[in-house]
Structures are given as C-alpha cells and as structure tokens.
Write a protein that holds these residues in place. Sequence first.
Motif, short mmCIF file in Angstrom:
data_model
loop_
_atom_site.label_atom_id
_atom_site.label_comp_id
_atom_site.label_asym_id
_atom_site.label_seq_id
_atom_site.Cartn_x
_atom_site.Cartn_y
_atom_site.Cartn_z
N VAL A 5 0.97 -1.20 0.00
CA VAL A 5 0.56 0.06 -0.10
C VAL A 5 1.30 1.85 -0.08
N CYS A 6 1.44 2.03 -1.13
CA CYS A 6 1.20 3.15 -1.25
C CYS A 6 0.45 4.51 -0.68
N ILE A 7 1.39 5.07 0.90
CA ILE A 7 0.54 6.61 1.21
C ILE A 7 1.23 7.21 0.81
N LYS A 8 0.42 8.95 1.27
CA LYS A 8 0.96 10.10 1.04
C LYS A 8 1.04 10.72 2.51
N GLN A 9 1.92 11.98 3.03
CA GLN A 9 2.13 12.11 4.02
C GLN A 9 1.26 14.31 3.63
N VAL A 10 0.38 14.52 3.76
CA VAL A 10 0.09 15.89 3.57
C VAL A 10 -0.55 16.66 4.28
N PRO A 11 -0.61 18.07 4.11
CA PRO A 11 -0.87 18.76 4.89
C PRO A 11 -2.68 19.05 4.57
N ASP A 12 -3.26 18.93 6.34
CA ASP A 12 -4.77 18.98 5.98
C ASP A 12 -5.35 19.96 5.46
N THR A 13 -5.84 19.92 4.83
CA THR A 13 -6.30 21.43 3.87
C THR A 13 -7.52 21.66 4.21
N THR A 14 -8.01 21.25 5.66
CA THR A 14 -9.05 22.08 6.39
C THR A 14 -8.26 22.97 7.53
N GLU A 15 -7.04 22.79 7.41
CA GLU A 15 -6.08 23.77 8.10
C GLU A 15 -5.36 25.02 6.97
N ILE A 16 -5.50 24.47 5.71
CA ILE A 16 -4.72 25.96 5.03
C ILE A 16 -5.07 27.05 5.11
N ARG A 87 18.05 12.30 -0.67
CA ARG A 87 18.06 14.77 -1.25
C ARG A 87 18.04 14.31 -2.70
N ALA A 88 18.29 13.44 -3.02
CA ALA A 88 17.94 13.30 -4.81
C ALA A 88 16.58 12.90 -4.76
N PHE A 89 15.88 12.99 -4.30
CA PHE A 89 14.08 12.13 -4.92
C PHE A 89 13.52 13.86 -4.42
N GLY A 90 14.47 14.82 -4.15
CA GLY A 90 13.97 16.47 -3.52
C GLY A 90 13.46 16.92 -5.10
N GLY A 91 12.38 17.63 -4.73
CA GLY A 91 11.35 18.57 -6.30
C GLY A 91 11.06 17.11 -7.58
N SER A 92 11.17 15.62 -7.18
CA SER A 92 10.39 15.40 -7.88
C SER A 92 8.64 15.05 -8.00
N ASP A 93 8.40 14.92 -9.19
CA ASP A 93 6.84 15.27 -9.70
C ASP A 93 6.24 14.30 -10.28
N THR A 94 4.94 14.03 -10.33
CA THR A 94 4.43 12.27 -9.86
C THR A 94 5.48 11.63 -11.04
N TYR A 95 5.67 12.28 -12.24
CA TYR A 95 6.03 11.07 -13.01
C TYR A 95 7.13 10.80 -12.14
N ALA A 96 8.66 11.13 -11.49
CA ALA A 96 9.42 11.39 -11.23
C ALA A 96 8.91 9.84 -9.88
N THR A 97 8.00 10.42 -9.33
CA THR A 97 7.57 10.10 -7.51
C THR A 97 7.48 8.73 -7.90
N SER A 98 6.71 8.22 -9.02
CA SER A 98 5.96 6.55 -9.26
C SER A 98 6.94 6.39 -9.82
N TYR A 99 7.78 6.72 -10.29
CA TYR A 99 9.49 5.56 -11.42
C TYR A 99 10.52 5.17 -9.81
N ILE A 100 10.54 6.27 -8.83
CA ILE A 100 10.96 5.78 -7.48
C ILE A 100 10.35 4.75 -6.85
N LEU A 101 9.32 5.07 -6.73
CA LEU A 101 8.39 3.77 -5.87
C LEU A 101 8.28 3.15 -6.25
#
Length: 262
Positions: A5-16, A87-101
């Motif tokens: 299962v792939c999960i992500k930590q995100v900011p709580d949008t109700t508090e943004i 640190r090499a993974f920083g700034g990854s968009d959805t394409y780069a993130t999906s490749y790394i995962l």
Amino acid sequence: MNIIVCIKQVPDTTEIKIDPVKNTLIRTGVPSIMNPFDKNALETGLQLKDTYGGKVTVISMGPAQAKAVLREALAMGADEAYLVTDRAFGGSDTYATSYILSQAIRKLGDFDVILGGKQAIDGDTGQTAPSIAEHLGAARLTYVLDLKVEGDKVIARRQVEEGIEVVEAALPVLCTATKESNKPRYATIRGKLASLKAEIPEITLADLPASDTSKMGLKGSPTKVKATFTPKRTANGVRIEENSPADTAKTLLDKLAEAKIL
C-alpha cells in the motif's frame, strides 16, 4: 498474498490558509495527515489480508517526518513499513515519484496487489499510482470499490460516471481506492503502542543501484510549476427569497432563462 500500500503524508487542507501577499500556501502550523484516499486503500489491503491471508506492507516517499503516517498505518494493522527518502529525490513530480516508488517496490520483492488512493488531496492529479503500474508492467484498475481474488486474478467493482463497472484483471495488479470504497478502521491502543516501537527501515538512492537517476528529483521531472495563485472572484451570488417555494423556483427559472442558461 503480498499486498503493498502506497501512502502519502499531506497537509490537512481544512487548515490551509493562503498568504494574501505571496499567494502561496501557509504551511507553518498546519498539521500533516495521511492522505484520506490512501487510508481507504490501506483498509482495502487490510480487508484482503483478513479474507485471504498474507502480509500488508506500507511504503511512503518523503522526509523523515513522513514516518508518522507509516506508524499510523502500522497501528491500523499493517505488518511492515518502509520510508523512501533521499535528498536526490527532492523536487520529484508525479512521474519521478512514481518511478522512484516503482524501483523501491522492486527492491521489496514480488507482489500480488499494490494499492493507493485515487489521488492526493494536496496535488489532486491522480497520476502517481497508475504510473507506478506502468513502470512495473502491471495491470491497473482505478476507482475500485471492492476486490475479490479468484486464483490468479481479481474481480473488481469500479466506480464510473455511468454507475458500477465489474472487471477482471490478472495478478499482479495495481488498484486505486475511492472514499466510497470502505470506512477505514480505527487503530487499537495495542496497535498504537506497538507502532511506536516498530522499526521503519529507510530506502535511499544507495539501495537502488540499478535505477536511472535521470528520472529522479527535480531534474528528472518533466512537469514544472511556474506559479501558484488564488483565483480572483469575478461574480457574486444572488439570493432569491419569495413568498413560497413555488414563487422562488419561478424566479430562479426566469433568471436562468435571462442568462440563457436554460
């Protein structure tokens, strides 16, 4: 079954809140949570484990603080958790993130089912999970309401615009879950205490020697964000109050006709 299962930590949008000068998100003091759709994916994985047996492994890419949502997943019933971080993974968009995962998942070994939320509430693209399937050469089923395993295939009910679609796919398969898929279970006190003591190994670039670094990080991301801004309001609402519901409806229809909407 081997379930990831792939999960992500995100900011709580109700508090943004939005900075009125810079027009950027104010993240200071904003709590981070597990992406809600990923929690539905995790519940789907736990239900598969309850029904068919096996192991549920959760994986997340992010900085060290992302271990908080991995511990939450362990408290809910996941068996193992891994943080993909470098640190090499920083700034990854959805394409780069999906490749790394996808490379991290390859390192973890064979899998039967990969699960993820239909989208993340911070980016709302819905691209990462299906792209993982593409990198791995696995079948993909999006907007899945429930799954049933029969031998070497799964039967899924998918939510589509026209209603419910029933499809089959051969294992291994990647599926994305919706809010309507289920109601995620609560973590138990025993699970929470155990999760605090659990070891969460990290997967770094050094652990992925066969991967293509040109597909990682900011340089490996074909998507570039030029600017973010808050849309300006160009119209105001009109409040219609008449003496009766029938008169209110008639006035509304007249105004819609005047605007050539009807």
